[in-house]
Enzyme design. Structure first.
Site, PDB file in Angstrom:
ATOM      1  N   MET A  63       0.842  -1.202   0.000  1.00  0.00           N
ATOM      2  CA  MET A  63       0.000   0.000   0.000  1.00  0.00           C
ATOM      3  C   MET A  63       0.870   1.243   0.000  1.00  0.00           C
ATOM      4  O   MET A  63       1.816   1.327   0.791  1.00  0.00           O
ATOM      5  CB  MET A  63      -0.875   0.056   1.260  1.00  0.00           C
ATOM      6  CG  MET A  63      -1.954  -0.997   1.358  1.00  0.00           C
ATOM      7  SD  MET A  63      -3.236  -0.822   0.121  1.00  0.00           S
ATOM      8  CE  MET A  63      -4.166   0.521   0.813  1.00  0.00           C
TER       9      MET A  63
ATOM     10  N   CYS B 252      -2.913  -9.157   5.449  1.00  0.00           N
ATOM     11  CA  CYS B 252      -2.684  -7.791   5.912  1.00  0.00           C
ATOM     12  C   CYS B 252      -3.327  -7.593   7.283  1.00  0.00           C
ATOM     13  O   CYS B 252      -4.501  -7.875   7.457  1.00  0.00           O
ATOM     14  CB  CYS B 252      -3.314  -6.858   4.888  1.00  0.00           C
ATOM     15  SG  CYS B 252      -3.002  -5.172   5.207  1.00  0.00           S
TER      16      CYS B 252
ATOM     17  N   GLY C   1      11.208 -11.190   4.512  1.00  0.00           N
ATOM     18  CA  GLY C   1      12.601 -11.039   4.923  1.00  0.00           C
ATOM     19  C   GLY C   1      13.633 -11.422   3.882  1.00  0.00           C
ATOM     20  O   GLY C   1      14.818 -11.535   4.203  1.00  0.00           O
TER      21      GLY C   1
HETATM   22  C1  FMN Z   1       4.438  -0.257   3.068  1.00  0.00           C
HETATM   23  C2  FMN Z   1       3.886  -1.658   3.000  1.00  0.00           C
HETATM   24  C3  FMN Z   1       2.586  -1.870   2.534  1.00  0.00           C
HETATM   25  C4  FMN Z   1       2.068  -3.161   2.415  1.00  0.00           C
HETATM   26  N1  FMN Z   1       0.828  -3.334   1.873  1.00  0.00           N
HETATM   27  C5  FMN Z   1       0.378  -4.601   1.632  1.00  0.00           C
HETATM   28  C6  FMN Z   1      -0.823  -4.839   0.889  1.00  0.00           C
HETATM   29  O1  FMN Z   1      -1.489  -3.919   0.401  1.00  0.00           O
HETATM   30  N2  FMN Z   1      -1.213  -6.121   0.702  1.00  0.00           N
HETATM   31  C7  FMN Z   1      -0.489  -7.179   1.193  1.00  0.00           C
HETATM   32  O2  FMN Z   1      -0.879  -8.332   0.987  1.00  0.00           O
HETATM   33  N3  FMN Z   1       0.644  -6.978   1.878  1.00  0.00           N
HETATM   34  C8  FMN Z   1       1.099  -5.728   2.086  1.00  0.00           C
HETATM   35  N4  FMN Z   1       2.314  -5.548   2.704  1.00  0.00           N
HETATM   36  C9  FMN Z   1       3.101  -6.727   3.104  1.00  0.00           C
HETATM   37  C10 FMN Z   1       4.051  -7.150   1.991  1.00  0.00           C
HETATM   38  O3  FMN Z   1       3.343  -7.525   0.825  1.00  0.00           O
HETATM   39  C11 FMN Z   1       4.956  -8.320   2.448  1.00  0.00           C
HETATM   40  O4  FMN Z   1       4.140  -9.428   2.724  1.00  0.00           O
HETATM   41  C12 FMN Z   1       5.763  -7.996   3.694  1.00  0.00           C
HETATM   42  O5  FMN Z   1       6.375  -6.714   3.588  1.00  0.00           O
HETATM   43  C13 FMN Z   1       6.847  -9.064   3.948  1.00  0.00           C
HETATM   44  O6  FMN Z   1       7.726  -9.169   2.851  1.00  0.00           O
HETATM   45  P1  FMN Z   1       9.191  -8.460   2.874  1.00  0.00           P
HETATM   46  O7  FMN Z   1       9.879  -8.880   4.134  1.00  0.00           O
HETATM   47  O8  FMN Z   1       9.870  -8.933   1.631  1.00  0.00           O
HETATM   48  O9  FMN Z   1       8.941  -6.966   2.877  1.00  0.00           O
HETATM   49  C14 FMN Z   1       2.840  -4.267   2.825  1.00  0.00           C
HETATM   50  C15 FMN Z   1       4.153  -4.050   3.299  1.00  0.00           C
HETATM   51  C16 FMN Z   1       4.668  -2.769   3.369  1.00  0.00           C
HETATM   52  C17 FMN Z   1       6.097  -2.569   3.855  1.00  0.00           C
END
Ligand code: FMN
Length: 329
Positions: free
Chosen positions: A15, A96, A209
């Site tokens: 988002m 989420c 991660g």
């Molecule tokens: C700023 C931000 C907004 C996010 N918005 C969503 C979203 O709209 N839908 C969703 O399924 N996950 C959302 N997430 C979670 C990410 O899709 C992801 O699952 C999470 O950051 C873990 O992955 P990573 O460690 O690679 O960042 C959001 C994460 C961040 C940092």
């Protein structure tokens, strides 16, 4: 290339981050990685008529629309709207944890209601031709992931879902902020690998991660079908995406340089400004491009200080790039 192959590496829905400008930028770094929209709620589309939330550019393909919701009929209608708009995939958000999302019974809280999630997926599948996928957690609150996750996966598979992305940590819906829920509950990669072994016919992507292509390759070599990267792809997009087409997708064309990526964005930036947009709406997503390179700080500073000034345009981007070139010399 089949969409499931593009899903070997994807950029997570985020988002306020993965809007159309961000996706256009990421697409210059990788032609093949699958890109996800920010979550769009089914009520906003169906009851609110906010179809502008679906706008995207042809250059973004392959791109998946992520929906939030828990009403099968409403999700079915929203999915059909997504298909009509030309998306490549419809994804349901079951991960989420935000309060607003909990009160509407969207997102991670649905880990408690696998039958309802299955019903939603079946309705979306019946309503339109695109593949329907799910992004979920391993569990919420007091659930035992090793028990609830197989049940969840078997129910959505029975509903016709063939691809799933699992964020490899629980969401603790009481007491943690959404941000804490992305860091505090421990990662359990092994559980996701065990799910792949238990559901060999399901295309399983792992998320959470993961920060570089070595880690992506390790998960794929261990048998997973895909890896989804979120924050690292945003903050350090070159490390995650620049060599992805060669290393993950077997492409033979040389990877672009960071400078070529900047130049490739200029026509898009010109069009955006010519149609009334602001430079900063695009360049805010590009600030991390030179992370770890000489001049990275100057790049950030020139763009973040200048992009909101009246009349800011491609010249500011070229000025920032000049700073990087000078720093590297
Ligand atoms: C700023 C931000 C907004 C996010 N918005 C969503 C979203 O709209 N839908 C969703 O399924 N996950 C959302 N997430 C979670 C990410 O899709 C992801 O699952 C999470 O950051 C873990 O992955 P990573 O460690 O690679 O960042 C959001 C994460 C961040 C940092």
């Amino acid at each position: 290339m089949h969409l499931d192959d593009h899903a070997k590496l994807s950029v997570a829905p985020m988002m306020d981050w993965t809007d159309r400008h961000c996706r256009t930028f990421h697409r210059q770094l990788s032609r093949r990685a699958l890109l996800y929209t920010e979550m769009v709620t089914a009520p906003a589309l169906v009851r609110g008529g906010a179809t502008h939330l679906l706008d995207f550019g042809a250059q973004e393909h392959p791109v998946a629309l992520q929906l939030g919701g828990s009403e099968p009929d409403e999700l079915a209608r929203a999915a059909r709207m997504g298909a009509d708009h030309g998306y490549d995939e419809i994804n349901l958000n079951v991960g989420c944890p935000s309060d607003r999302v909990q009160s509407g019974r969207f997102g991670a809280v649905l880990m408690r209601e696998p039958e309802l999630v299955a019903e939603c997926c079946a309705a979306m599948i019946a309503a339109q031709p695109l593949p329907v996928t799910v992004k979920c957690r391993i569990g919420v609150d007091d659930q035992r992931p090793a028990e609830v996750l197989p049940d969840f996966l078997s129910k959505i598979r029975a509903a016709g879902v063939r691809r799933v992305t699992i964020h490899a940590r629980m969401a603790w819906l009481q007491g943690l902020s959404p941000k804490e829920n992305r860091d505090v509950p421990p990662l359990d990669y092994d559980l996701v690998h065990r799910m792949k072994a238990a559901f060999p016919d399901l295309h399983v992507s792992i998320n959470g991660g993961i920060t570089d292509l070595d880690q992506v390759e390790t998960h794929l070599a261990r048998g997973l079908n895909g890896v989804m990267v979120g924050r690292a792809a945003y903050h350090d997009p070159a490390t995650v995406l620049l060599e992805a087409d060669q290393r993950i997708f077997g492409g033979t064309a040389p990877a672009p340089t960071r400078e070529e990526v900047v130049h490739a964005m200029l026509p898009y930036i010109d069009r955006h400004i010519a149609t009334g947009g602001k430079l900063g709406q695009v360049t805010r997503h590009m600030l991390g491009l030179f992370t770890g390179q000489p001049g990275a700080r100057r790049w950030r500073r020139v763009l973040s200080e200048g992009a909101s000034r009246p009349g800011a345009d491609r010249h500011l981007v070229l000025e920032a790039l000049g700073e990087v070139t000078r720093a590297a010399a």
